[in-house]
Design an enzyme around this catalytic site. Structure first.
Site, PDB file in Angstrom:
ATOM      1  N   ASP A  93       6.559  32.480  20.916  1.00  0.00           N
ATOM      2  CA  ASP A  93       7.739  32.101  21.693  1.00  0.00           C
ATOM      3  C   ASP A  93       8.778  33.219  21.650  1.00  0.00           C
ATOM      4  O   ASP A  93       8.834  33.992  20.695  1.00  0.00           O
ATOM      5  CB  ASP A  93       8.339  30.808  21.141  1.00  0.00           C
ATOM      6  N   GLU A  94       9.604  33.310  22.692  1.00  0.00           N
ATOM      7  CA  GLU A  94      10.661  34.328  22.801  1.00  0.00           C
ATOM      8  C   GLU A  94      10.094  35.734  22.593  1.00  0.00           C
ATOM      9  O   GLU A  94      10.664  36.569  21.882  1.00  0.00           O
ATOM     10  CB  GLU A  94      11.781  34.047  21.791  1.00  0.00           C
TER      11      GLU A  94
END
EC number: 2.7.1.21
Length: 213
Positions: A93-94
């Site tokens: 994620d991110e």
């Protein structure tokens, strides 16, 4: 590309990228997929960058869903967590906050048969390609590009509007949420410093705009 369904029966792993502006539901979509895989007894491990300080050791969507995650500083740290464990899917994620080392890591994981799903911002607050994401999009087998809703007019939004520190010389990375960012369409995206354009482009735009006045 959205109709393509990655197979778990191939010797080589696949890579899927979920991208879009802030508030487009990237993490929500990531967690939804992970939840379904876990129901199907498919092993998944989630990683997130240490620079994202909004949540500690979890990945959380704006609708409140969350899952446990391993916080890392360098993409190569992913190797340390996979040596003794056989995960079918690695979720990240991110991803825009990681260095380009993430490209090598993802490619290596696919080569050994591990599948990878990634979520991240494809453009920064200047509406320019963000970090490693363009290269990840280039090697992805599946791309899910999401839209948000423009805070000004309600149309589909593809850009992230920074509300503070939005000049060219301001830091590219500013961790924040609704207090610092909004989703905007192209028409209502505002960037204080105009981008440099060539004389040919400037002349062309002046000619076209002159005809419409």
């Amino acid at each position: 590309m959205g109709k393509y369904q990655p197979s778990f029966q191939t010797k080589k792993g696949w890579t899927e990228v979920i991208c879009g502006p802030m508030f487009s539901g990237k993490t929500e979509k990531l967690l939804h997929k992970i939840k379904r895989w876990k129901i199907a007894k498919i092993s998944v491990v989630i990683f997130k960058p240490i620079i994202d300080t909004r949540q500690t050791n979890i990945v959380k969507s704006r609708n409140g869903e969350y899952d446990q995650a391993i916080t890392i500083n360098s993409p190569f740290e992913i190797y340390d967590h996979l040596v003794d464990k056989n995960y079918q899917i690695v979720a990240i994620d991110e991803a825009q906050f990681f260095s380009n080392e993430i490209i090598e890591v993802v490619t290596t994981l696919n080569e050994i048969g591990t599948n990878v799903i990634i979520s991240g911002l494809d453009t920064d607050f200047r509406a320019e390609p963000f970090g490693c994401i363009p290269q990840l999009l280039a090697i992805a087998d599946v791309v899910n590009k999401l839209d948000a809703i423009c805070n000004v007019c309600g149309s589909l939004a593809q850009r992230t509007q920074r509300l503070v520190n939005k000049n060219t010389n301001d830091n590219l990375v500013l961790i924040g949420d609704a207090e610092a960012y909004e989703a905007r369409c192209k028409l209502h995206h505002s960037f204080l410093t105009k981008k440099h354009v060539t004389v040919k482009t400037k002349n062309f735009k002046e000619q076209v705009q002159g005809k419409t006045q």
